[in-house]
Design a protein around this motif. Structure first.
Motif, short mmCIF file in Angstrom:
data_model
loop_
_atom_site.label_atom_id
_atom_site.label_comp_id
_atom_site.label_asym_id
_atom_site.label_seq_id
_atom_site.Cartn_x
_atom_site.Cartn_y
_atom_site.Cartn_z
N LEU A 60 0.83 -1.20 0.00
CA LEU A 60 0.00 0.00 0.00
C LEU A 60 0.87 1.26 0.00
O LEU A 60 0.54 2.25 -0.66
CB LEU A 60 -0.95 -0.01 1.20
CG LEU A 60 -1.95 -1.18 1.27
CD1 LEU A 60 -2.82 -1.05 2.51
CD2 LEU A 60 -2.79 -1.29 0.02
N GLU A 64 -0.11 0.43 -4.26
CA GLU A 64 -1.12 -0.57 -4.58
C GLU A 64 -2.39 -0.32 -3.76
O GLU A 64 -2.36 0.33 -2.71
CB GLU A 64 -0.58 -1.99 -4.32
CG GLU A 64 0.57 -2.36 -5.25
CD GLU A 64 1.11 -3.76 -4.99
OE1 GLU A 64 0.30 -4.67 -4.73
OE2 GLU A 64 2.34 -3.95 -5.05
N ARG A 65 -3.49 -0.85 -4.23
CA ARG A 65 -4.80 -0.65 -3.59
C ARG A 65 -5.38 -2.00 -3.20
O ARG A 65 -5.38 -2.94 -3.99
CB ARG A 65 -5.73 0.08 -4.56
CG ARG A 65 -7.11 0.39 -3.99
CD ARG A 65 -7.89 1.30 -4.95
NE ARG A 65 -7.98 0.72 -6.29
CZ ARG A 65 -8.96 -0.09 -6.69
NH1 ARG A 65 -9.93 -0.43 -5.85
NH2 ARG A 65 -8.98 -0.55 -7.93
N THR A 93 -4.48 -7.24 -4.08
CA THR A 93 -4.35 -5.83 -4.44
C THR A 93 -4.58 -5.68 -5.94
O THR A 93 -4.58 -6.66 -6.69
CB THR A 93 -2.98 -5.26 -4.07
OG1 THR A 93 -1.99 -5.75 -4.99
CG2 THR A 93 -2.60 -5.61 -2.65
N ASP A 94 -4.73 -4.43 -6.36
CA ASP A 94 -5.00 -4.20 -7.77
C ASP A 94 -3.82 -4.59 -8.66
O ASP A 94 -4.01 -4.84 -9.85
CB ASP A 94 -5.40 -2.74 -8.02
CG ASP A 94 -4.34 -1.73 -7.57
OD1 ASP A 94 -3.44 -2.09 -6.78
OD2 ASP A 94 -4.42 -0.56 -8.00
#
Length: 272
Positions: A60, A64-65, A93-94
């Motif tokens: 994060l 990243e999300r 995560t994305d």
């Protein structure tokens, strides 16, 4: 008395922070390694989850999300094969999303393998403890076919429960299929899948392979996350676990996952 002071690093030199750093480095450099428990037997399941959460924080921090969670080793047969006795919950995560039509990203993975998944997209927040399969399914907005591309930072996929929890349950990439259906009216314990490799069916299973019903896996995830202060949020994607053994997808090889009601997911092996 006589033991190391509280918070001291184990004699091996490994601790939560250094294991997280090494796992992220292995991922970035596409290199595998022996399991940490060869050197640090104290890496138990709870410590492994602490590493998992630390690597998420680092992801994060780099942009990243968080988009959901995945379950690993929900099938009893796979637990026995890998020498562990419990499913695992890990983060998505994305950066792990594989766009539809893209090849298996072998160029950024170590030894990727493909497995079929029943995937949920959540409509409501789901928070344990005490979540049942029925209450879990009531929080689901839609059900999808999916393929997870698992990977491992451990050589020959050799690990203990603590090792694989630390490694985010062998996360790699995932893709969902073209058909999203409401859960009402679907008997997911009977939802079948055929695994086809270059035109040959090599395996099959039903949703019953996932803890008897994928809803049981979802409930397990919510209850397990609650022990560590987390919940499953609306809009999150949940991969409920591999229905069959994972299959290799060498460069140019086509893998088709054909579901009874959820359509098909196709992947081809990319270049290394």
């Amino acid at each position: 008395m006589g033991g190391p002071p509280a918070g001291a690093a184990p004699a091996s030199g490994w601790d939560v922070e250094s294991v997280a750093t090494e796992l992220l480095a292995c991922e970035a450099e596409r290199r595998d390694r022996p399991p940490f428990t060869d050197e640090w037997p104290g890496l138990d399941l709870d410590t492994g989850y602490a590493v998992r959460d630390r690597t998420l924080a680092r992801r994060l921090e780099r942009g990243e999300r968080l988009v959901g969670v995945k379950l690993g080793l929900t099938s009893r047969a796979k637990q026995q094969r890998m020498g562990v006795d419990t499913p695992f919950v890990a983060w998505l995560t994305d950066a792990m999303v594989l766009p539809v039509g893209d090849a298996v990203p072998r160029h950024r993975l170590i030894h990727p393998r493909v497995e079929p998944e029943i995937v949920f997209v959540m409509g409501e927040r789901l928070e344990g403890p005490g979540v049942s399969a029925a209450s879990a399914m009531a929080a689901v907005a839609s059900v999808w076919a999916g393929a997870e591309v698992i990977d491992s930072r451990y050589r020959d996929f050799r690990f203990t429960a603590g090792d694989v929890a630390a490694d985010n349950a062998s996360s790699g990439a995932f893709v969902t299929g073209p058909v999203g259906l409401p859960p009402a009216g679907l008997d997911l314990s009977l939802e079948g899948v055929l695994v086809e490799v270059d035109g040959e069916v090599v395996d099959s299973a039903t949703g019953a392979a996932i803890q008897g019903h994928p809803g049981e896996a979802l409930a397990l995830a919510a209850n397990d996350l609650a022990r560590r202060g987390h919940a499953i949020e609306p809009g999150w994607v949940v991969l409920t676990g591999g229905m069959t053994d994972a299959v290799d997808a060498p460069p140019g090889v086509s893998v088709g996952l054909h579901f009874t009601h959820l359509g098909s997911v196709w992947l081809r092996g990319g270049e290394g």
